[in-house]
Design an enzyme around this catalytic site. Structure first.
Site, PDB file in Angstrom:
ATOM      1  N   LYS A  37     -53.344  -4.169 -37.376  1.00 25.70           N
ATOM      2  CA  LYS A  37     -53.383  -5.623 -37.149  1.00 25.70           C
ATOM      3  C   LYS A  37     -53.698  -6.263 -38.497  1.00 25.70           C
ATOM      4  CE  LYS A  37     -53.777  -9.774 -35.592  1.00 25.70           C
ATOM      5  NZ  LYS A  37     -52.533 -10.503 -35.190  1.00 25.70           N
ATOM      6  N   THR A  38     -53.056  -7.390 -38.797  1.00 22.26           N
ATOM      7  CA  THR A  38     -53.318  -8.049 -40.072  1.00 22.26           C
ATOM      8  C   THR A  38     -54.815  -8.311 -40.227  1.00 22.26           C
ATOM      9  OG1 THR A  38     -51.147  -9.100 -40.046  1.00 22.26           O
ATOM     10  CG2 THR A  38     -52.802 -10.075 -41.495  1.00 22.26           C
TER      11      THR A  38
ATOM     12  N   LEU B 118     -54.821 -14.689 -35.403  1.00 23.87           N
ATOM     13  CA  LEU B 118     -55.307 -13.682 -36.371  1.00 23.87           C
ATOM     14  C   LEU B 118     -56.647 -13.046 -35.976  1.00 23.87           C
ATOM     15  CD1 LEU B 118     -54.836 -14.504 -40.169  1.00 23.87           C
ATOM     16  CD2 LEU B 118     -54.945 -12.259 -39.100  1.00 23.87           C
TER      17      LEU B 118
ATOM     18  N   CYS C 201     -47.859 -15.586 -40.919  1.00 23.67           N
ATOM     19  CA  CYS C 201     -48.564 -15.819 -39.664  1.00 23.67           C
ATOM     20  C   CYS C 201     -48.343 -17.272 -39.242  1.00 23.67           C
ATOM     21  CB  CYS C 201     -50.059 -15.551 -39.793  1.00 23.67           C
ATOM     22  SG  CYS C 201     -50.895 -15.853 -38.211  1.00 23.67           S
TER      23      CYS C 201
ATOM     24  N   LYS D 298     -44.416  -9.209 -45.247  1.00 21.85           N
ATOM     25  CA  LYS D 298     -43.929  -9.517 -43.897  1.00 21.85           C
ATOM     26  C   LYS D 298     -43.470 -10.955 -43.910  1.00 21.85           C
ATOM     27  CE  LYS D 298     -43.502  -8.864 -39.340  1.00 21.85           C
ATOM     28  NZ  LYS D 298     -44.636  -8.421 -38.480  1.00 21.85           N
TER      29      LYS D 298
ATOM     30  N   GLY E 119     -36.721  -7.838 -31.544  1.00 22.11           N
ATOM     31  CA  GLY E 119     -35.712  -7.679 -30.492  1.00 22.11           C
ATOM     32  C   GLY E 119     -35.291  -6.260 -30.219  1.00 22.11           C
TER      33      GLY E 119
HETATM   34  O1  LIG Z   1     -51.350 -15.093 -34.110  1.00 18.59           O
HETATM   35  C1  LIG Z   1     -51.355 -14.030 -34.772  1.00 18.59           C
HETATM   36  O2  LIG Z   1     -52.374 -13.336 -35.019  1.00 18.59           O
HETATM   37  C2  LIG Z   1     -50.023 -13.611 -35.298  1.00 18.59           C
HETATM   38  N1  LIG Z   1     -48.974 -13.697 -34.430  1.00 18.59           N
HETATM   39  C3  LIG Z   1     -47.690 -13.423 -34.833  1.00 18.59           C
HETATM   40  O3  LIG Z   1     -46.725 -13.508 -34.040  1.00 18.59           O
HETATM   41  N2  LIG Z   1     -47.453 -13.049 -36.120  1.00 18.59           N
HETATM   42  C4  LIG Z   1     -48.464 -12.942 -37.021  1.00 18.59           C
HETATM   43  O4  LIG Z   1     -48.198 -12.607 -38.202  1.00 18.59           O
HETATM   44  C5  LIG Z   1     -49.795 -13.231 -36.600  1.00 18.59           C
HETATM   45  I1  LIG Z   1     -51.333 -13.032 -37.964  1.00 18.59           I
END
Ligand SMILES: O=C(O)c1[nH]c(=O)[nH]c(=O)c1I
Length: 309
Positions: free
Chosen positions: A44-45, A72, A130, A164, A248
């Site tokens: 996860k980021t 996030l 994000c 990304k 997808g």
């Molecule tokens: O809302 C999120 O945590 C989130 N949700 C996403 O669909 N892509 C992202 O890069 C992130 I950081």
């Protein structure tokens, strides 16, 4: 047929992995991906400090995909780094991806300097896309800021790094973005993140709480846009910059199309969230069956070889 692949100097037994955000929040989820048919995982980021994320409900599945505005949520950089360093001891033969981004430019540099100074030997995925932190624009939609950020990063960061990306929707933006990325020794770019700020309605209401229901769209809805971004960058980038295809992927055929467009690795998000880690085995077998039927032994036999009319 074999679905093994290579990214930078790293080989993976399988060209499938999770998309950041799905099955990667903590050690328990990441362990399940390690023990699946996936070739690797991405965390996860992570941000410098742990974050609770947006109020729930913040994720919703639909028949055709998903919408999310997670905000996030993550356990913080140190949690993921510690786990990744532990895995370097218990799984020395495997390479994993570390997704991260700062809540500010200063934080991003602080994070990457910690990675540079650490014993982490895997690949870093810098999240420039994000869509769900209120008030924070997607960095990669601002190419001037993106170029400045990458210039500063590569002055000190010498480990494998990829970015990304959000989807782009204009040919001129593909040209401009590719021109920026070609200036840097990127290991890969990952196309695409969710399509930002869609709206899903059931009866008379939105389905997620944050941002009045606006959220990133994933799943079947986004494959045409994902494939276009993979192929547009495949045609424009230095071949040394590999492409990870995300968006997808429900079946082996969808993965075949991502690779045909130029992807060297395929990430699975919404389908993994719905089906669980057994999706990796199913989709891998479906892709192998397609390759066997067509006489392709490795993905290099057809990668990037999309035919035009
Ligand atoms: O809302 C999120 O945590 C989130 N949700 C996403 O669909 N892509 C992202 O890069 C992130 I950081």
């Amino acid at each position: 047929a074999t679905t093994k692949t290579k990214i930078g100097d790293f080989e993976f037994e399988n060209c499938f992995m999770n998309a950041a955000g799905v099955y990667c929040y903590d050690k328990n989820e990441l362990e399940q991906v390690i023990n699946s048919q996936a070739g690797t995982f991405v965390t996860k980021t992570a941000t410098l400090q742990s974050r609770p994320g947006n109020p729930e409900p913040r994720y919703h599945d639909t028949n055709l995909g998903s919408i999310n505005s997670m905000g996030l949520p993550n356990l913080g950089f140190d949690y993921y780094l510690e786990y990744l360093l532990e895995l370097q001891k218990t799984h020395p033969d495997r390479t994993f991806f570390f997704s991260l981004v700062g809540m500010s430019t200063e934080d991003t540099h602080a994070l990457l300097k910690k990675v540079q100074e650490s014993d982490f030997k895997g690949i870093t995925e810098l999240n420039l896309s994000c869509p769900n932190v209120p008030g924070k624009p997607q960095i990669a939609y601002d190419l001037e800021t993106t170029e400045k950020l990458l210039t500063d990063i590569f002055s000190y960061f010498k480990k494998p790094l990829g970015v990304k990306l959000p989807p782009y929707f204009d040919i001129v933006h593909f040209d401009q973005a590719a021109a920026v990325f070609n200036k840097f020794p990127l290991t890969f770019i990952n196309c695409i993140n969710s399509i930002g700020n869609g709206l899903v309605i059931e009866d008379e209401s939105v389905v997620i709480k944050p941002k009045n229901g606006f959220g990133g769209i994933g799943g079947e809805y986004i494959k045409p846009t994902a494939l276009a971004n993979v192929h547009a960058f495949y045609k424009r980038l230095n071949p040394s910059i590999k492409i990870i295809g995300t968006g997808g992927v429900l079946t082996g055929q969808d993965a075949f199309e991502h690779i045909l467009c130029g992807a060297s690795m395929v990430q699975i998000g919404t389908t993994l969230h719905k089906e669980g880690p057994s999706a990796f085995e199913r989709i891998t077998n479906e892709l192998k069956a397609i390759m066997d039927k067509k006489g392709y032994k490795t993905i290099e036999d057809f990668r990037g070889k999309l035919k035009y009319l």
